[in-house]
Structure formats: C-alpha cells, structure tokens
Design a protein around this motif. Structure first.
Motif, PDB file in Angstrom:
ATOM      1  N   ARG A  65       0.170   5.271   0.014  1.00 28.32           N
ATOM      2  CA  ARG A  65      -0.799   6.373   0.120  1.00 28.32           C
ATOM      3  C   ARG A  65      -2.224   5.935  -0.223  1.00 28.32           C
ATOM      4  NH1 ARG A  65       2.909  11.058  -2.626  1.00 28.32           N
ATOM      5  NH2 ARG A  65       4.626  10.833  -1.179  1.00 28.32           N
ATOM      6  N   GLU A  66      -2.658   4.875   0.420  1.00 27.49           N
ATOM      7  CA  GLU A  66      -4.013   4.346   0.287  1.00 27.49           C
ATOM      8  C   GLU A  66      -4.314   3.750  -1.091  1.00 27.49           C
ATOM      9  OE1 GLU A  66      -6.938   7.108   1.698  1.00 27.49           O
ATOM     10  OE2 GLU A  66      -5.740   7.617   3.459  1.00 27.49           O
ATOM     11  N   ARG A  67      -3.275   3.512  -1.881  1.00 23.41           N
ATOM     12  CA  ARG A  67      -3.449   2.830  -3.169  1.00 23.41           C
ATOM     13  C   ARG A  67      -2.473   1.660  -3.203  1.00 23.41           C
ATOM     14  NH1 ARG A  67      -6.702   5.587  -7.091  1.00 23.41           N
ATOM     15  NH2 ARG A  67      -6.826   7.774  -6.570  1.00 23.41           N
ATOM     16  N   ASP A  77       0.836  -1.204   0.000  1.00 22.91           N
ATOM     17  CA  ASP A  77       0.000   0.000   0.000  1.00 22.91           C
ATOM     18  C   ASP A  77       0.866   1.247   0.000  1.00 22.91           C
ATOM     19  OD1 ASP A  77      -2.520  -1.195  -0.043  1.00 22.91           O
ATOM     20  OD2 ASP A  77      -2.467  -1.557   2.108  1.00 22.91           O
TER      21      ASP A  77
END
Length: 178
Positions: A87-89, A85
């Motif tokens: 930054r949330e991606r 992961d």
C-alpha cells in the motif's frame, strides 16, 4: 562516513564504524559479517546500529529503517533482507537463519516489528501487520528463489568435479554423435 563507537562490553576499547558499507573493525564483524555483500543489513553489528543511532536525522530515518534502528537489535548474519511494497509503503523482511522471519512493516499508523514463522505459517502472538498476505507471499517467493540459487550453486560445484568425458560418451551412445 566513519564514526568511533565505544565497546559496550570492554572498557577503553573503541571501534571504527564505516556507515557506507556498513563495516566495523570489531572482531565479531570481521568474523561473521565481513564476507556479506555491501549494503546488506546483515552487515550491521551492534556497533553499526549504535552509530546509526548517533547520526539519526532529527525527524528519524525514513520508513522501516527508523524502527529497525530504534529496536537496537543486530540482525542475524545468516539472514537475507528484502523489501516489498505494501500500500505504497515499503516493508522489510528477512529469510534464513532459522524458522522465523523478521518483518518491519507499517501498521496502526507507525512502523512496527513483527515475526513470521515460515514452518508454521503464522505470525507471532497472532499479531499481523497491514498487508500480511502480500508479505507472506513475498517471503515464500524469496525462500523459493534462495532455494533455487542454492541448488544451482550446488549443481555448479558438482559439475566442476565431474569429468566431462563420460557425458560426451553418453551423448554418443544415445545420438550416435557428441
């Protein structure tokens, strides 16, 4: 889900692709990918990639998968794939097979394909994705883990070939008992 895919190199040859494995009945898949764990991206031969193109959802596959499929590139069967992961991606990367890791990461507003050379510790064309340092750290950790797994497996094979009796004698000489 099974899809019939025509051979790209032989006329009148059709292969059955099962996307749940994935698996294919082509000779190349049987020879170099059938032994890989179910769900591994390295099980994707060119016919599996073609089948994924055919059933692509209207808005595209989620995350890195759409870019992976759109490149239409079959992964090296000697590579292992991992997700990290950033930054949330989620970013996807590979290790093994050669000095280059394939990376699919979100950067510049879209998912893109990148290359990272583990020997030279550099990104191809000096083009690095968002979160490059975290991806590099994850690559190093995955390589270390894979190396330890290989060493452990080798030690297990070596132990299986060694007669345990000499070890008992060794312990008796050292400690006076086994």
């Amino acid at each position: 889900m099974t899809i019939r895919v025509e051979s790209q190199s032989e006329s009148d040859v059709v292969y059955s692709v099962d996307l749940t494995g994935p698996s294919c009945d082509c000779p190349a898949w049987e020879r170099s990918r059938s032994h890989l764990p179910r769900g591994s991206l390295s099980r994707c031969c060119k016919h599996v990639i073609d089948a994924l193109h055919r059933v692509r959802p209207r808005g595209g596959w989620p995350g890195w998968l759409d870019t992976f499929v759109e490149y239409g590139w079959q992964p090296n069967s000697a590579k292992e794939w991992f997700v990290v992961d950033i930054r949330e991606r989620a970013a996807l990367f590979s290790i093994g097979g050669n000095d280059w890791c394939d990376v699919f990461a979100f950067s510049g507003g879209i998912y893109q394909r990148f290359g990272y050379n583990v020997v030279e510790s550099r990104w191809s064309y000096e083009n690095e994705p968002t979160g490059a340092r975290k991806i590099e750290d994850a690559i190093v950790a995955a390589q270390l883990h894979a190396s330890l797994d290989r060493e452990y497996a080798a030690a297990q094979r070596d132990d299986a070939r060694v007669d345990p009796r000499p070890r008992i004698g060794f312990l008796r000489r050292i400690f006076g008992r086994s």
